[in-house]
Write a protein that holds these residues in place. Structure first.
Motif, PDB file in Angstrom:
ATOM      1  N   GLY A 528     -13.744 -20.866  -5.412  1.00  4.75           N
ATOM      2  CA  GLY A 528     -14.732 -19.939  -5.354  1.00  4.75           C
ATOM      3  C   GLY A 528     -14.957 -19.290  -4.769  1.00  4.75           C
ATOM      4  N   ILE A 529     -14.334 -18.920  -3.844  1.00  2.00           N
ATOM      5  CA  ILE A 529     -14.464 -18.931  -2.561  1.00  2.00           C
ATOM      6  C   ILE A 529     -13.475 -17.132  -2.431  1.00  2.00           C
ATOM      7  CG2 ILE A 529     -14.224 -18.088   0.167  1.00  2.00           C
ATOM      8  CD1 ILE A 529     -14.414 -21.467   0.239  1.00  2.00           C
ATOM      9  N   ASN A 530     -13.810 -15.773  -1.979  1.00  2.46           N
ATOM     10  CA  ASN A 530     -13.789 -14.873  -1.867  1.00  2.46           C
ATOM     11  C   ASN A 530     -13.403 -14.222  -0.747  1.00  2.46           C
ATOM     12  OD1 ASN A 530     -12.065 -12.515  -2.656  1.00  2.46           O
ATOM     13  ND2 ASN A 530     -14.029 -11.660  -4.152  1.00  2.46           N
ATOM     14  N   PRO A 531     -12.470 -14.221  -0.164  1.00  8.38           N
ATOM     15  CA  PRO A 531     -11.402 -14.069   1.911  1.00  8.38           C
ATOM     16  C   PRO A 531     -12.539 -12.284   1.193  1.00  8.38           C
ATOM     17  CG  PRO A 531      -9.677 -14.204  -0.498  1.00  8.38           C
ATOM     18  CD  PRO A 531     -10.773 -14.592  -0.720  1.00  8.38           C
ATOM     19  N   HIS A 532     -12.292 -11.709   0.453  1.00 12.65           N
ATOM     20  CA  HIS A 532     -12.292 -10.304   1.000  1.00 12.65           C
ATOM     21  C   HIS A 532     -13.759  -9.694   1.700  1.00 12.65           C
ATOM     22  CE1 HIS A 532      -8.339  -8.440  -0.708  1.00 12.65           C
ATOM     23  NE2 HIS A 532      -9.198  -9.484  -2.194  1.00 12.65           N
ATOM     24  N   GLU A 533     -15.110 -10.807   1.218  1.00 16.06           N
ATOM     25  CA  GLU A 533     -16.348 -10.366   1.065  1.00 16.06           C
ATOM     26  C   GLU A 533     -15.669 -10.708   2.765  1.00 16.06           C
ATOM     27  OE1 GLU A 533     -18.615 -14.266   0.055  1.00 16.06           O
ATOM     28  OE2 GLU A 533     -18.076 -13.275  -2.368  1.00 16.06           O
ATOM     29  N   GLU A 534     -14.777 -10.790   3.235  1.00 21.24           N
ATOM     30  CA  GLU A 534     -15.131 -11.155   5.087  1.00 21.24           C
ATOM     31  C   GLU A 534     -13.550  -9.557   5.849  1.00 21.24           C
ATOM     32  OE1 GLU A 534     -13.810 -14.790   6.522  1.00 21.24           O
ATOM     33  OE2 GLU A 534     -14.992 -15.758   5.627  1.00 21.24           O
ATOM     34  N   LEU A 535     -13.655  -8.684   4.650  1.00 19.02           N
ATOM     35  CA  LEU A 535     -12.839  -7.992   5.210  1.00 19.02           C
ATOM     36  C   LEU A 535     -13.366  -6.731   4.443  1.00 19.02           C
ATOM     37  CD1 LEU A 535      -9.492  -9.020   3.437  1.00 19.02           C
ATOM     38  CD2 LEU A 535     -10.145  -9.463   5.916  1.00 19.02           C
ATOM     39  N   SER A 536     -13.112  -5.571   5.419  1.00 22.00           N
ATOM     40  CA  SER A 536     -13.556  -3.972   5.033  1.00 22.00           C
ATOM     41  C   SER A 536     -12.716  -3.793   3.495  1.00 22.00           C
ATOM     42  CB  SER A 536     -13.426  -3.501   5.939  1.00 22.00           C
ATOM     43  OG  SER A 536     -12.011  -2.825   6.421  1.00 22.00           O
ATOM     44  N   SER A 537     -13.278  -2.723   3.147  1.00 24.36           N
ATOM     45  CA  SER A 537     -13.124  -2.031   1.847  1.00 24.36           C
ATOM     46  C   SER A 537     -11.889  -1.980   1.838  1.00 24.36           C
ATOM     47  CB  SER A 537     -14.037  -0.994   1.303  1.00 24.36           C
ATOM     48  OG  SER A 537     -15.054  -1.359   0.972  1.00 24.36           O
ATOM     49  N   ARG A 538     -11.391  -0.981   3.242  1.00 21.59           N
ATOM     50  CA  ARG A 538     -10.002  -0.273   3.167  1.00 21.59           C
ATOM     51  C   ARG A 538      -9.216  -1.393   3.942  1.00 21.59           C
ATOM     52  NH1 ARG A 538      -8.893   4.938   4.566  1.00 21.59           N
ATOM     53  NH2 ARG A 538     -11.233   6.263   4.372  1.00 21.59           N
ATOM     54  N   GLU A 539      -9.515  -2.543   4.557  1.00 24.60           N
ATOM     55  CA  GLU A 539      -8.371  -3.903   4.386  1.00 24.60           C
ATOM     56  C   GLU A 539      -8.214  -4.587   3.099  1.00 24.60           C
ATOM     57  OE1 GLU A 539      -9.923  -4.864   9.375  1.00 24.60           O
ATOM     58  OE2 GLU A 539     -10.651  -5.834   7.260  1.00 24.60           O
ATOM     59  N   SER A 540      -9.326  -4.825   2.481  1.00 21.94           N
ATOM     60  CA  SER A 540      -9.271  -5.659   0.915  1.00 21.94           C
ATOM     61  C   SER A 540      -8.319  -4.696   0.312  1.00 21.94           C
ATOM     62  CB  SER A 540     -10.419  -5.283   0.823  1.00 21.94           C
ATOM     63  OG  SER A 540     -10.618  -6.524   0.414  1.00 21.94           O
ATOM     64  N   ALA A 541      -8.601  -3.415   0.301  1.00 18.43           N
ATOM     65  CA  ALA A 541      -7.296  -2.245  -0.336  1.00 18.43           C
ATOM     66  C   ALA A 541      -5.849  -2.502   0.294  1.00 18.43           C
ATOM     67  CB  ALA A 541      -7.854  -0.987  -0.316  1.00 18.43           C
ATOM     68  N   LYS A 542      -5.568  -2.538   0.942  1.00 18.34           N
ATOM     69  CA  LYS A 542      -4.378  -2.582   1.706  1.00 18.34           C
ATOM     70  C   LYS A 542      -3.923  -3.745   1.354  1.00 18.34           C
ATOM     71  CE  LYS A 542      -1.818  -2.111   5.857  1.00 18.34           C
ATOM     72  NZ  LYS A 542      -0.507  -2.754   5.813  1.00 18.34           N
ATOM     73  N   ILE A 543      -4.611  -5.576   1.783  1.00 19.99           N
ATOM     74  CA  ILE A 543      -3.298  -6.388   0.996  1.00 19.99           C
ATOM     75  C   ILE A 543      -3.280  -6.102  -0.272  1.00 19.99           C
ATOM     76  CG2 ILE A 543      -4.433  -8.983   0.577  1.00 19.99           C
ATOM     77  CD1 ILE A 543      -5.956  -9.264   3.450  1.00 19.99           C
ATOM     78  N   ILE A 544      -4.131  -5.206  -1.374  1.00 15.56           N
ATOM     79  CA  ILE A 544      -3.968  -5.883  -2.420  1.00 15.56           C
ATOM     80  C   ILE A 544      -2.451  -4.574  -2.426  1.00 15.56           C
ATOM     81  CG2 ILE A 544      -4.500  -4.454  -4.344  1.00 15.56           C
ATOM     82  CD1 ILE A 544      -6.009  -7.579  -3.998  1.00 15.56           C
ATOM     83  N   ILE A 545      -2.683  -3.315  -2.154  1.00 19.18           N
ATOM     84  CA  ILE A 545      -1.553  -2.869  -2.370  1.00 19.18           C
ATOM     85  C   ILE A 545       0.120  -2.747  -1.730  1.00 19.18           C
ATOM     86  CG2 ILE A 545      -1.053  -0.050  -1.841  1.00 19.18           C
ATOM     87  CD1 ILE A 545      -3.703   0.717  -2.032  1.00 19.18           C
ATOM     88  N   ASP A 546      -0.251  -4.415  -0.264  1.00 18.90           N
ATOM     89  CA  ASP A 546       0.748  -4.411  -0.297  1.00 18.90           C
ATOM     90  C   ASP A 546       1.535  -5.242  -1.028  1.00 18.90           C
ATOM     91  OD1 ASP A 546       0.561  -2.735   2.121  1.00 18.90           O
ATOM     92  OD2 ASP A 546      -0.183  -4.515   3.302  1.00 18.90           O
ATOM     93  N   HIS A 547       1.134  -5.580  -1.533  1.00 19.21           N
ATOM     94  CA  HIS A 547       2.363  -6.667  -2.860  1.00 19.21           C
ATOM     95  C   HIS A 547       2.823  -5.631  -3.816  1.00 19.21           C
ATOM     96  CE1 HIS A 547       0.562  -5.579  -6.788  1.00 19.21           C
ATOM     97  NE2 HIS A 547       0.641  -6.242  -6.962  1.00 19.21           N
TER      98      HIS A 547
END
Length: 682
Positions: A528-547
């Motif tokens: 139930g913990i979402n680690p994206h809440e501690e990141l900016s939108s750009r950082e989150s997008a980069k992690i998603i895209i980098d997969h």
């Protein structure tokens, strides 16, 4: 100079293909015979289809093999044989006869009887050694001439039937002493001769064989001649045995005559043009209909290599013995190309190869028909090569077609089946057995050229492989998602006739990049913990895209084939991570959507396009609340239509009709997953 080098570097792929084209053409031409080829085709007992044929030059009529065999047999039966004579044997026998006669009879006979018996025996010895006594039994004809040699000189010639064999001694003695009434004396005389008679003739096998060989070597291979401008055969005339022999003689003389340098160069140039034309057609086919293969130099090299290899094997067999031409498993070529590419390319390359082989094989018309028919049967019957039973069944069908077609040709040529060459059927069976070698050959090619076949795809589809086990342990949600996508993609591929095995494997591995940061993807967030809440939108997008990038790196480290890695590259195309893009845009209007988009490339095949649709639909379907049939229909339509609108399928060879069929499959599958029933109007 630097500009020229840059230009060459930019076009290095094209330069390589030109060099490959030139090398392959030169190699094939090198294998071809460098003589002229008789331009007329003819069959015994069939009408002459061309215009009236006149002799272009003087030539001798060659004897056919039956005539040469008959003459050889006649020589073997009639060539003189040689026997060495030992002149001392007769003297020794006479001396022994005199001594033994005295010992045997002594004074037991009257003087008159003793003299009579002695003279009969002496006359018999002279008669036996007049022609000679041979040392053993020989199976020569009685009329065969025998040369008696003494001191390397022919002493006399006699017929073999006149020579005396020791096995005939008893009958000879009974005949000579027939008048003697005293049976006891008669038996003693016969026993006496059995003790003293010796052979004085021994076969000189070396000289006899040498004489026979010389006679056979001197057999004339021709009979008569044809002068220039003589009419050989008229149009429409039935080619009888005599015309057939003359035409074969003309063909042989034409193709074996000594060519001067100018003629030789012209022949080589002509062969080069024809081979180059055939290979050029193959390249144009690849460029127009198989662009992804054409742009891959390794794949083009692989195709050219297999064509050259088949021609090399066929040439070797022809040079050894052209009777074994049908042992060469030509159907391996379409099998291999179908395994790595597709049936259409396999058949096209096979037909071109058979046409090239038509220049060097005997009975080219028959050969071309047989091999093209066999190639078509190969393409039509061999499906799912990774199933061993299918290969055995298909090889049996191919062999059967060979036998049927050959039988039909033989009857057409001969008009009867009495002289049917059953051993040729054995060659077809050997060809079928050799075709089974395609399985290990495919494995070897995979290692040499880095290609992937359905056999390897079957191995990769096993969920117990090391990489998929690692995915299920590190990212169980992603693993479950990949299985669902694989099932959807396989069903969609079967619906439109795409490669179902390839798209299933691509679906299983398309998200392996999520193993690096599994908790950043919702399907793996079980706490139930979402680690994206501690990141900016750009950082989150980069992690998603980098997969995607991470997935490519993991796939290469684990030696996954490029065909599978293509699914990892393209399963998001150039689409954007809209959630984080909108979140960032709400904070700052000056946002470039490219910063929130996948790097691509876009799907470039039916299979990669199928995966994009199935992946998006399956992932988004988890967010559906209280799904109904109408909701699912709208849901699938919206997702796929959005991908169409953003041009994700522009590079894929997929039609609108096929996309509609895929939508239908996705709707049906999702309805089954959510256990929905058809909504009836109230």
């Amino acid at each position: 100079m630097s500009k020229l080098l840059n230009k060459w570097y930019k076009n290095h792929s094209l330069v390589y293909k030109i060099l490959l084209f030139a090398v392959t053409t030169s190699f094939i031409v090198y294998l071809f015979p460098k003589t002229g080829k008789f331009r007329y085709s003819f069959e015994k007992g069939k009408p002459w289809q061309s215009e009236n044929l006149y002799a272009p030059f003087d030539f001798a009529i060659k004897k056919n093999q039956d005539e040469i065999d008959a003459e050889t047999k006649a020589l073997k039966d009639n060539t003189p044989i040689y026997f060495n004579i030992d002149p001392t044997v007769e003297e020794k026998v006479i001396s022994d006869y005199v001594e033994r006669f005295k010992l045997v009879f002594g004074d037991s006979l009257s003087s008159l009887s003793r003299t009579k018996f002695f003279n009969i025996g002496q006359d018999l010895i002279e008669e036996l050694y007049e022609t000679g006594v041979v040392d053993s039994k020989y199976n020569y004809s009685p009329n065969r001439t025998v040369n008696i040699i003494e001191s390397n000189t022919i002493k006399k010639e006699v017929e073999f039937g006149l020579l005396f064999e020791k096995s005939e001694l008893k009958s000879k003695l009974n005949s000579a002493y027939e008048a003697i009434e005293d049976g006891q004396s008669k038996n003693r005389l016969i026993a006496l001769f059995f003790d003293i008679i010796e052979s004085n003739l021994t076969l000189n096998s070396e000289l006899s064989e040498s004489a026979l060989k010389e006679a056979v070597d001197n057999i004339s291979l021709t009979r008569g001649s044809i002068e220039k401008e003589t009419l050989i055969v008229s149009k429409g005339q039935v080619v009888e045995q005599e015309q057939y022999n003359i035409l074969n003689s003309l063909k042989s003389e034409y193709e074996s005559q000594v060519w001067n340098s100018q003629n030789y160069n012209l022949v080589v140039l002509s062969y080069t043009l024809l081979v180059a034309l055939a290979l050029l057609m193959l390249l144009l086919f690849l460029q127009k209909y198989r662009r992804e293969v054409f742009e891959n130099n390794t794949k083009v090299t692989f195709i050219f290599f297999n064509i050259a290899l088949i021609i090399l094997l066929t040439t070797i067999v022809i040079n050894y013995n052209s009777q074994y031409i049908y042992v060469v498993p030509l159907c391996v070529l379409p099998l291999v190309l179908k395994a790595f590419f597709d049936a259409r390319l396999g058949l096209f390359a096979h037909v071109l190869t058979v046409l090239l082989l038509g220049f060097i094989v005997p009975n080219s018309n028959e050969y071309i028909f047989l091999q093209i028919i066999a190639g078509i049967v190969t393409i039509l019957t061999v499906s799912e090569l990774y199933k061993r039973a299918n290969l055995f069944i298909s090889v049996g069908q191919i062999t059967f077609i060979y036998i049927i077609a050959y039988f039909a040709f033989f009857v057409i040529h001969e008009g009867q089946i009495n002289n049917l060459k059953w051993e040729t059927f054995g060659l077809f069976i050997l060809c079928g057995l050799a075709t089974l070698f395609v399985q290990p050959l495919i494995y070897i090619y995979e290692k040499l050229f880095g290609l992937v076949s359905d056999v390897s795809l079957l191995e990769l589809s096993d969920t117990n492989t090391k990489l998929l086990k690692e995915l299920s342990n590190k990212a169980p949600g992603t693993f479950h998602h990949s299985l669902n996508v694989a099932n959807l993609a396989e069903a969609s591929a079967n619906e439109i006739g795409a490669n179902a095995m390839l798209v299933r494997v691509g679906a299983l591995y398309h998200d392996i990049g999520k193993m690096k940061n599994p908790t950043y993807f919702t399907e793996n967030q079980s706490t139930g913990i979402n680690p994206h809440e501690e990141l900016s939108s750009r950082e989150s997008a980069k992690i998603i895209i980098d997969h995607v990038i991470n997935g490519i790196e993991i796939a290469k480290r684990n030696n996954l084939p490029d065909r599978v890695i293509d699914f990892i590259r393209t399963h998001h195309g150039t689409s954007a991570v809209y959630y984080f893009y909108r979140t960032e845009k709400a904070k700052n209007d000056d946002v470039d959507i490219k910063d929130f988009s996948y790097p691509g490339p876009k799907p470039f095949s039916k299979e990669t396009a199928i995966l994009m649709m199935c992946d998006s639909v399956e992932a988004a379907s988890k967010s559906l609340k209280e799904p109904t049939s109408s909701k699912l229909n709208d849901f699938v339509e919206n997702i796929v239509n959005k991908q169409l609108e953003t041009g994700q399928f522009l590079n894929a060879n997929i039609t609108f009709k096929e996309i509609q069929s895929i939508k239908k499959v996705l709707k049906l599958k999702l309805a089954n997953i959510y256990h929905l029933r058809i909504e009836y109007p109230e």
